[in-house]
Design a protein around this motif. Sequence first.
Motif, PDB file in Angstrom:
ATOM      1  N   GLU A  52       4.327   7.923 -32.776  1.00  0.00           N
ATOM      2  CA  GLU A  52       4.380   6.642 -32.493  1.00  0.00           C
ATOM      3  C   GLU A  52       3.196   5.867 -31.674  1.00  0.00           C
ATOM      4  O   GLU A  52       2.089   6.662 -31.429  1.00  0.00           O
ATOM      5  CB  GLU A  52       5.320   6.358 -31.179  1.00  0.00           C
ATOM      6  N   SER A  53       2.814   4.647 -31.924  1.00  0.00           N
ATOM      7  CA  SER A  53       1.549   4.183 -31.619  1.00  0.00           C
ATOM      8  C   SER A  53       1.622   3.861 -30.092  1.00  0.00           C
ATOM      9  O   SER A  53       0.463   4.059 -29.443  1.00  0.00           O
ATOM     10  CB  SER A  53       1.341   2.705 -32.268  1.00  0.00           C
ATOM     11  N   GLU A  76       6.279   1.418 -33.342  1.00  0.00           N
ATOM     12  CA  GLU A  76       5.212   1.162 -34.774  1.00  0.00           C
ATOM     13  C   GLU A  76       4.603   2.437 -34.707  1.00  0.00           C
ATOM     14  O   GLU A  76       4.192   3.064 -33.875  1.00  0.00           O
ATOM     15  CB  GLU A  76       4.554   0.065 -34.406  1.00  0.00           C
ATOM     16  N   GLU A  81       1.849   5.666 -42.166  1.00  0.00           N
ATOM     17  CA  GLU A  81       3.266   5.093 -42.213  1.00  0.00           C
ATOM     18  C   GLU A  81       4.566   6.011 -41.722  1.00  0.00           C
ATOM     19  O   GLU A  81       5.373   5.550 -41.423  1.00  0.00           O
ATOM     20  CB  GLU A  81       3.568   4.733 -43.421  1.00  0.00           C
ATOM     21  N   THR A 107       6.071  -3.284 -43.937  1.00  0.00           N
ATOM     22  CA  THR A 107       6.244  -2.374 -42.771  1.00  0.00           C
ATOM     23  C   THR A 107       7.618  -1.513 -42.681  1.00  0.00           C
ATOM     24  O   THR A 107       7.831  -0.591 -42.000  1.00  0.00           O
ATOM     25  CB  THR A 107       5.764  -2.914 -41.420  1.00  0.00           C
ATOM     26  N   THR A 171       1.199   0.922 -41.743  1.00  0.00           N
ATOM     27  CA  THR A 171       1.992   1.601 -40.470  1.00  0.00           C
ATOM     28  C   THR A 171       3.398   1.030 -40.833  1.00  0.00           C
ATOM     29  O   THR A 171       3.595  -0.123 -41.524  1.00  0.00           O
ATOM     30  CB  THR A 171       1.436   0.860 -39.173  1.00  0.00           C
ATOM     31  N   THR A 172       4.359   1.536 -40.149  1.00  0.00           N
ATOM     32  CA  THR A 172       5.773   1.401 -40.179  1.00  0.00           C
ATOM     33  C   THR A 172       6.080   0.889 -38.825  1.00  0.00           C
ATOM     34  O   THR A 172       5.921   1.328 -37.883  1.00  0.00           O
ATOM     35  CB  THR A 172       6.459   2.655 -40.285  1.00  0.00           C
ATOM     36  N   ARG A 173       7.292  -0.095 -39.029  1.00  0.00           N
ATOM     37  CA  ARG A 173       7.857  -0.766 -37.746  1.00  0.00           C
ATOM     38  C   ARG A 173       9.265  -0.609 -37.929  1.00  0.00           C
ATOM     39  O   ARG A 173       9.993  -1.063 -38.911  1.00  0.00           O
ATOM     40  CB  ARG A 173       7.218  -2.115 -37.708  1.00  0.00           C
TER      41      ARG A 173
END
Length: 218
Positions: A52-53, A76, A81, A107, A171-173
């Motif tokens: 996780e960011s 995110e 990803e 994303t 990246t993935t959200r």
Amino acid sequence: MSGHGHGHGGGGGGGGHSHGCGCEGEHEPAERGLEYGLYRRIDVQKMQCLNESRDGDGKLVFKPWDQRKDREKFVESDADEELLFNIPFTGSVKLKGIIISGENDDTHPAEVRLYKNIPHMSFDDTGREPEQAFRLNRDPLAELEYPTKIARFSNVEHLSIHISKNFGDETTRVYYIGLRGEYSEAYRHEVTICNYELSANPADHKVESIIPQTNFIS
């Protein structure tokens, strides 16, 4: 499987899922919200989200049904990803379905893999065969439920959700993860475990090993 029209109250209740009580005609969303109440059974203090960011954001996406379209709380990914959620429950869960909602762009998660009862899972462990995997569609409104193979997801005390890819972004959200199923209380074993700690540890009694004086006064 598109979700908002499904009215067969999956395992939840007694009988009258279509009885209109005449109060407000729109009762299905509330009933479905009850089915998606497993987020309340997560041991949030012990839950982890890897990659996780921002620390702690992964916990925010497990939220009440009526907040599933909320855009303020999300997680995110950081370095790439992938995201990996380690979710301990406070008891035993029979997982029946999952919803994963993100942004309506690249994303959004595209593939998810579910693992059962592997605490503290890391990305190194994700090469093993999952209990079940899904290819996802973009679902910004949290409408699509992916039904699980219930026989594989009975007695779940720990669930790992690995988002392995998205639709092509760096990246993935994720805004919302909904878990539908049934919950049973855990049996408590703490008392028995504590009893074992009462047995003496020789290291705690070094004083007794000193040789006593043997000079007797006549």
